[in-house]
Design a protein around this motif. Structure first.
Motif, PDB file in Angstrom:
ATOM      1  N   SER A  32      -6.858 -12.009  -3.905  1.00 31.64           N
ATOM      2  CA  SER A  32      -7.374 -10.810  -3.226  1.00 31.64           C
ATOM      3  C   SER A  32      -6.739  -9.557  -3.830  1.00 31.64           C
ATOM      4  N   ARG A  33      -5.459  -9.675  -4.166  1.00 35.30           N
ATOM      5  CA  ARG A  33      -4.808  -8.540  -4.805  1.00 35.30           C
ATOM      6  C   ARG A  33      -5.534  -8.189  -6.098  1.00 35.30           C
ATOM      7  N   LEU A  66      -7.660  -5.892   5.081  1.00 33.89           N
ATOM      8  CA  LEU A  66      -7.056  -5.634   3.768  1.00 33.89           C
ATOM      9  C   LEU A  66      -8.141  -5.470   2.704  1.00 33.89           C
ATOM     10  N   GLY A 100      -3.294   2.588   5.077  1.00 34.18           N
ATOM     11  CA  GLY A 100      -2.565   1.520   4.386  1.00 34.18           C
ATOM     12  C   GLY A 100      -1.122   1.450   4.820  1.00 34.18           C
ATOM     13  N   GLN A 146       0.815  -1.207   0.000  1.00 36.17           N
ATOM     14  CA  GLN A 146       0.000   0.000   0.000  1.00 36.17           C
ATOM     15  C   GLN A 146       0.847   1.255   0.000  1.00 36.17           C
ATOM     16  N   TYR A 206      -4.362   6.130   2.139  1.00 41.42           N
ATOM     17  CA  TYR A 206      -3.412   5.075   1.781  1.00 41.42           C
ATOM     18  C   TYR A 206      -2.150   5.202   2.624  1.00 41.42           C
ATOM     19  N   HIS A 221      -9.095  -2.001   0.721  1.00 41.53           N
ATOM     20  CA  HIS A 221      -8.993  -1.777  -0.722  1.00 41.53           C
ATOM     21  C   HIS A 221     -10.340  -1.425  -1.333  1.00 41.53           C
ATOM     22  N   ALA A 237      -8.788  -6.701  -5.423  1.00 42.08           N
ATOM     23  CA  ALA A 237      -8.628  -5.347  -4.907  1.00 42.08           C
ATOM     24  C   ALA A 237      -8.322  -4.374  -6.025  1.00 42.08           C
ATOM     25  N   LEU A 238      -7.579  -4.864  -6.997  1.00 37.53           N
ATOM     26  CA  LEU A 238      -7.204  -3.971  -8.083  1.00 37.53           C
ATOM     27  C   LEU A 238      -8.335  -3.782  -9.085  1.00 37.53           C
ATOM     28  N   ASP A 278      -9.507   2.226  -2.689  1.00 35.49           N
ATOM     29  CA  ASP A 278      -9.290   2.187  -4.138  1.00 35.49           C
ATOM     30  C   ASP A 278     -10.427   2.929  -4.837  1.00 35.49           C
TER      31      ASP A 278
END
Lengths: 562, 198, 289, 348
Positions: free
Chosen positions: D12-13, A446, A411, A375, A407, A450, D16-17, A454
């Motif tokens: 998850s990445r 997490l 983050g 992050q 972030y 996000h 998330a993206l 995000d």
């Protein structure tokens, strides 16, 4: 974490009645000058306010979930975001990091206590009472009706909105007074940390053998000395305006609103580094231990930290690209801001290189530290985007900025704080935190993080400004805001799991032993929890990893370190 | 795994000297205080000539005598430091008392100046920007002088009671660091307010 | 480290720790009340002042004339400092495949010298281009420096061919800064990739660099992009690379690198790859006070 | 379990993206009418910023790809596995060369980014004002906008009309930004970046939109209770439309005898203290100029549509739409409000 007495041998002799024992116990905490107890007090205090400010954030997210919502009114919403920001920076971020410093710095440099133990207690109580004064504003002043008198001018409190004419009542006074009180507490702690690291090191602990956490806290404390004080000075000016009729920020009498903006950000930007650099220190302790490798490029890490501190003093006006500076001024602050990216990049690369070739164990602290790396990388890159002044003309004060600094603050810093709590909780309490709950906490947090932040970048790009309590339904922000709010709830659940973990593990957690992580800095050579005097005999060190030297007598660090 | 013998040899190390924590602490405090003064000085400079009405800095008289008193008190406190280091408690008390006297003269001079400004020139902190910045900056410095004087007088009291001895030299020196700082700040304030600002 | 594990007679020892005291909290409470009085009523401030006075006096008596201590007896708590991970791996160095490496390589700082030399060499083709294309040596200078000159919105060719001291200054800054940095980069990286330093640094890197710039120049500096002659640009880049390479090659070589593996060429500092110190006791280390 | 976990991390990445991006698609598609996206620039400053942002995005994106890729590789490749609990990995303390390399490369990137940014800053901020430009003075108030056209002698509020600019006849609009009380910020994302309105600190910005239409924005600097409802509507007109709009705005207020009762209410109440209606005794300047109220689509700085019902509700209590607005509820009788609305409705 909270209610735990460190065993002070000989302190308890007979078995008094329950009430008396409780009183005795409380009294012990109130009059203590022990750096470990004060550190724990700081952390508990900060976690409490983390929950409070988190609740405020959730209230805001409920209000914004749908357009035209009436969950809270505009006045209340303004109080909520002001208090959320102020609380998170001054009542959560600073205390928790100074709490860690309090607990760890003397242990890490092999000292018995801080340089000025009584000043230490005084600083903590100033911080604590200052926080109470700030929250007293909810019920103070005109009484309990509505939301009382809580500050509602934003945590940046731009003049002239803070002038008596636009902000009657005592809202702004609460903000300024409580921050001045806390500011002196912070100043005291910073002085204490500097004196401890410079004057209390054990034998052999040269400056370049100090653990990176200590280095970072030294740099942070130095930075605190010259950043908190400008805020205090500016707030004194504000109070002079409000109480005795001065004209510092009185635009009707020739005073300047821009001067306040300068003063605030001369404090405000380095403040970000004051918050984030202890997080760097935490990451620099945790990542090597769980990668089983020495930190890569220690001198470069130290140099980068000092470099960041220096450069950070010359970048404040990147918060002011829209204020209307000259083009040359703007260009200068673009350059200085971008330059911050260089030492920061060095740090990220060095952490990566530390992990490279290691044997990484993903226990909960390391999970959080890895999350931090990921992050913080993004935060740094969006920071570069914002440093591009023309783009900042679009993104400034939009949700993109909100996303960017969350972030960094969530983050980056909050992830590191969680990592630190999972990492040092066994040392402070003697018990391990539950790994299962820790994993739940990490993954939920997490994911929630996000989903929330995000998406915030996107609404910012779609033109949603910050600090608004509601928005028009036809702007195309509806779905995204709903998603953001949902993500916020997930984070809320994760934090509750964490709080439960703290309490449950304290009562039923696994015994930790002295050195559960097989680590290398001096604090792990003491019992868990450490006795009041820390070290039975003064330690002597020969390298940056004294415990490594002991554990590997055939391969000690001191033979190789530069 | 067999446990390793856990003690590392203690080296005879006579050179392990660390700076005194009192000094480090005071230096840190001075850095922090300097930042506060910097902000007030910057505000003063920024607002020079921006008052929309009322008196201007022309009404100020340059306080030469005051300045000489305050700056020479730095010298006398330095002599006091020397005296206590050598153990001459009488000389210490004398120099220390002289320092205080000079400080008091300075404060009295400031009080006189302010009385004149308020009563005769009609300049108060509310009058205009000049009043606001002038009283804030000079007042901030005066506050520091007063705090210093209180601490000096405590030391003097204990000296006269015979409680201060040679072994307190370091604490005395830390305190006089503060006094030196207050004097140094006056040089800046004096330059900004009475020379540049006029 | 901790000597508790040593057997014996320390059991009765005590350690002096600062005595707990309530005065700091009273002083802090007083300060806060004094501030709180400003938003409530003067009485609170007065009460705060009383607390402050009491706290200050109490604190004063805590530290003067002697700091108050309490004795804490040391409990014997044997602390074993040991790790299950007793063995430390070394970076495995396999010397076999390094036969093809050049015998020698260059020290890192040589890159800076190379960068300076290359930067001077670059000026040649650039000025030549200016003379040939526009009959003015200031033309390329202004193209580079124009990026920073404020009032140039849509300059004419004649304007660019004239002399402007700001532009010259900016061009010199950009040029020298970039050249030295790139030289440093070469110096740091080429020893890691020592097979064809001239080819890599002198030809491949400039071509790559020119390619990247070609695609971005329109946004970095449109005035330059509109007028640039890419072939000449490439020539000057290659001139930089080759000159830098030659200068580096003429530097004194580091002779011992013949059989070093990649890790060593990267300059990795690790046990097994660096000389160990015989003994470096703390007595040798002086700390700056 | 370990490969599973690894997969989980990866997934998850990925989520998330990608999730937010996917979600953004419907949001972007909701309609071009009112999303003030900075990705849909319609004026030169916004365009320049947009191009620059793509360039910066490309650079930061590649840095992200490289570093995040390295991180992913390290996490996957170097995780401890197997029962080997006796070995420490090789200890590495650092490497001057490698560290030098990853210091110099960012410096070079910064140089390139800075040169580009500086050029755009100068291009936008120091652009000379052409003779043909239209000057508008924008004055921020808590919580509405005042627009003054000094050359055209027009005063209006909350809805800015400007002519479209064409390549052949560029007619940029220069905004001179002032504030009557606290800090505000003028932000219409599709037209230009924001610039603050600060008391005692005049600022400037310019726009030259090409396509006629409505562009929305709002105050972007927290300015008090109703900061959220300080909306801006910019109407970009064709030159003909603009001329006829300007002509209408320059007229005195309509004097319709049918609404005489309402006019009397207006002039006998405190309304005149804050509002101006040109051609009547009302000369107040604390509130928006009402001379041509009916030419505006919204009331209360965009808080509600300008309909008789909303006007009625607004006059009865502005807090209905905008709690905290500085206009007080005037405590008028229903009859009086009806008359007032009738009067205001004649102000075309």
């Amino acid at each position: 974490m909270a209610d735990h007495t460190l065993p002070i041998p000989g302190a308890i002799t007979a078995a008094p009645s329950r009430g008396a024992a409780l009183l005795e116990w409380l009294h012990g905490w109130v009059v203590t000058v022990d750096h470990k107890r004060l550190g724990i007090l700081y952390v508990v205090y900060a976690i409490f306010f983390l929950l409070v400010a988190g609740a405020e954030a959730l209230a805001m997210r409920i209000q914004l979930a749908i357009p035209g919502n009436h969950f809270v009114g505009p006045e209340t919403y303004n109080e909520l975001f002001t208090m959320h920001g102020t609380t998170m920076v001054f009542l959560v971020g600073m205390p928790i990091l100074f709490g860690f410093a309090n607990y760890l710095v003397p242990l890490m440099v092999g000292a018995r206590d801080m340089a000025f133990p009584r000043l230490n207690a005084f600083s903590f109580w100033l911080t604590a009472f200052g926080g109470l004064l700030l929250y007293f504003s909810f019920i103070g002043g005109f009484g309990l009706y509505g939301m009382g008198n809580a500050p509602d001018v934003g945590w940046f409190a731009y003049a002239p909105l803070t002038a008596k004419a636009f902000s009657p009542g005592h809202n702004t006074d609460y903000w300024a007074l409580s921050l001045i009180v806390m500011g002196f507490g912070t100043l005291g702690t910073a002085i204490n940390i500097i004196a401890t690291t410079l004057s209390m090191r054990c034998r052999g602990m040269t400056l370049f053998r100090m653990p990176l956490f200590v280095w970072l806290m030294l740099v942070v404390s130095g930075l605190t000395l010259i950043t908190i004080t400008p805020l205090t000075a500016a707030q004194i000016m504000l109070l002079i305006d409000r109480y005795v009729g001065g004209h510092f920020f009185d635009t009707q009498s020739g005073g300047s609103a821009v001067v306040w903006i300068h003063f605030f950000w001369i404090f405000g930007h380095p403040e970000v580094y004051v918050l984030v650099m202890p997080a760097f220190g935490i990451a620099s302790e945790i990542i090597p231990v769980f990668s089983r490798k020495a930190i890569f490029g220690y001198p470069a890490m130290v140099a980068a930290s000092v470099g960041i501190a220096f450069v950070s003093l010359g970048v404040w006006a990147h918060h002011m690209f829209t204020v209307g500076m000259t083009s040359v001024g703007n260009a200068f602050f673009v350059l200085s801001t971008m330059m911050v990216g260089i030492p920061t990049g060095i740090k990220i690369f060095n952490w990566l290189a530390t992990m490279w070739g290691g044997k990484i164990r993903f226990a909960t602290p390391m999970l959080f530290a890895t999350g931090f790396l990921f992050q913080f990388l993004i935060a740094g890159l969006t920071g570069i985007m914002l440093s591009v002044a023309p783009w900042d003309w679009q993104l400034h004060n939009s949700y993109f900025v909100i996303a960017h600094f969350h972030y960094v603050l969530v983050g980056g810093i909050v992830f590191c704080i969680f990592a630190a709590i999972y990492y040092w909780y066994p040392k402070a309490t003697g018990r391990m935190l539950s790994e299962t709950l820790g994993h739940w906490h990490f993954w939920l947090f997490l994911i929630g993080f996000h989903i929330t932040f995000d998406t915030m970048h996107l609404v910012g790009i779609l033109g949603m400004p910050r600090s608004i309590y509601t928005y028009e339904a036809d702007r195309g922000w509806n779905t995204l805001n709903m998603i953001i709010s949902a993500g916020g709830m997930i984070q809320g659940i994760a934090v509750l799991i964490f709080a439960w973990n703290l309490i449950d593990s304290f009562l039923h957690g696994k015994e930790a032993g002295n050195d559960p992580w097989d680590a290398w800095t001096l604090e792990w050579s003491t019992p868990s929890p450490p006795p009041a005097y820390n070290f039975g005999a003064d330690p002597v060190v020969r390298s940056r990893r004294p415990l490594w030297d002991l554990k590997h007598p055939n391969d000690p660090d001191w033979k190789y370190e530069q | 795994m067999s446990a390793i013998q856990n003690s590392i040899p203690i080296f005879a190390d006579e050179n392990w000297r660390l700076p005194s924590r009192g000094r480090v602490g005071m230096f840190s405090l001075i850095i922090g205080e300097s930042a506060i003064f910097t902000i007030f000085v910057v505000a003063y400079i920024y607002y020079i000539g921006r008052s929309v009405s009322g008196p201007t800095p022309q009404i100020l008289d340059i306080p030469i005598f005051n300045t000489v008193c305050l700056l020479s008190s730095s010298l006398t406190i330095w002599l006091a430091e020397h005296a206590i280091e050598r153990g001459c408690m009488h000389a210490f008390a004398a120099w220390w008392a002289l320092t205080m006297a000079l400080g008091i003269v300075f404060i009295a001079g400031t009080a006189q100046e302010w009385t004149r400004l308020i009563l005769h020139e009609g300049l108060t902190i509310r009058t205009n920007l000049f009043g606001t910045t002038f009283y804030s900056l000079v007042g901030l410095h005066a506050t520091h002088v007063v705090v210093g004087l209180i601490m000096l007088s405590l030391v003097l009291l204990f000296t006269l009671l015979g409680r201060v001895e040679q072994r307190h030299a370091e604490r005395i020196q830390v305190l006089s660091l503060y006094w030196h700082f207050v004097d140094a700040v006056w040089v800046v304030v004096f330059t900004v307010v009475y020379i540049v600002g006029r | 480290m901790t000597t508790e594990s040593q057997p014996g007679d320390r059991q009765t020892a005590t350690i002096q720790m600062p005595a707990p005291t309530a005065w700091p909290i009273i002083l802090a409470f007083g300060c806060t009340l004094a501030a709180a009085g400003l938003v409530t009523s003067a009485g609170i401030s007065i009460l705060g002042g009383v607390f402050m006075l009491a706290g200050s006096i109490g604190w004063f008596r805590q530290v003067l004339p002697h700091e108050q201590h309490e004795e804490i007896s040391v409990a014997v708590q044997p602390v074993a400092i040991a790790s299950a991970r007793a063995l430390v791996d070394r970076i495995r160095l396999s010397p076999e495949h390094r036969a093809r490496l050049p015998v020698e390589t260059y020290p890192v700082v040589s890159g800076i010298k190379g960068g300076i030399a290359g930067g001077i060499a670059m000026i040649g083709p650039a000025l030549l281009y200016g003379l040939i294309a526009q009959h003015s040596i200031w033309y390329p200078v202004n193209l580079l420096g124009g990026a920073g000159v404020a009032h140039w919105q849509n300059p004419t060719t004649a304007e660019i061919a004239a002399f402007h001291w700001q532009s010259l200054f900016i061009a010199i800054v950009i040029h020298s800064f970039t050249c030295v940095l790139v030289g440093l980069l070469y110096g740091a990286m080429l020893p890691m990739l020592p097979r064809h330093p001239i080819l890599l640094g002198g030809v491949l890197a400039p071509v790559l660099w020119t390619g990247i710039l070609h695609s971005f120049m329109g946004i970095i500096n449109p005035a330059l992009a509109d007028r640039i002659s890419w072939s000449w640009f490439l020539v000057s880049q290659v001139a930089y690379g080759i000159t830098a390479g030659i200068v580096v090659a003429r530097q004194e070589r580091v002779p011992t690198d013949q059989s070093l593996p990649f890790a060593a060429r990267m300059g990795i500092e690790a046990p097994g790859m660096m000389h160990s110190r015989a003994d470096a006791g703390p007595s040798r280390d002086k700390d700056k006070p | 379990m370990q490969p599973g976990r690894r997969l989980c991390l990866f997934r998850s990445r990925l989520c998330a993206l990608c999730l937010p991006c996917l979600c953004a698609v419907p949001a972007l598609a909701q309609g071009p009418q009112a999303t003030p996206s900075i990705l849909a620039p319609a004026s030169t400053p916004a365009h320049e910023i947009y191009n620059l942002s793509l360039f910066v995005l490309l650079i930061t994106g590649s840095i992200f790809a490289v570093v995040a890729g390295l991180l992913a590789y390290v996490v996957v490749r170097f995780r401890a596995r197997g029962p080997d609990a006796e070995h420490e990995p090789p200890q590495i303390y650092g490497s001057t060369q490698v560290e030098l390399a990853w210091t110099v490369i960012p410096v070079l990137i910064v140089v390139v980014l800075f040169l580009t940014t500086a050029r755009i800053i100068f291009a936008i901020q120091d652009a000379p004002e052409p003779k043909s430009a239209l000057d508008v003075t924008v004055i921020g108030h808590q919580f509405w906008w005042e627009f003054r056209y000094p050359k055209l002698n027009i005063v209006t509020a909350n809805e800015l009309h400007i002519p479209a600019s064409t390549r052949g006849a560029p007619e940029p609009t220069y905004l001179h930004l002032l504030s009557a009380d606290v800090d505000h910020s003028f932000w219409v994302p599709q037209l230009a970046g924001k610039t603050d309105l600060i008391p005692n600190h005049p600022n400037e910005m310019w726009l030259d939109p090409r396509a006629p239409g409505l562009y929305v924005g709002q105050c972007a600097q927290f300015c008090g209770v109703e900061h959220a409802k300080m909306l801006i509507r910019v109407y970009v007109d064709t030159p003909q439309q603009f001329d006829s709009w300007a002509e209408n705005q320059q007229r005195l207020a309509v004097d319709d005898s049918a609404a005489l009762a309402g006019r009397e209410v207006f002039e006998s109440q405190a309304c005149v203290n804050c509002h101006t209606i040109v051609g009547t005794p009302a000369h107040g300047t604390f509130g928006p100029d009402l001379t041509h109220l009916m030419s505006r689509a919204t009331i209360g700085a965009g808080a509600a549509a300008n309909t008789p019902e909303n006007l009625h509700a607004w006059i009865e209590d502005p807090g209905t739409f905008k709690p905290g607005a500085l206009m007080p509820a005037m405590q008028l009788s229903n009859q009086q409000v009806n008359e007032l609305v009738a009067y205001l409705s004649t102000l075309h």
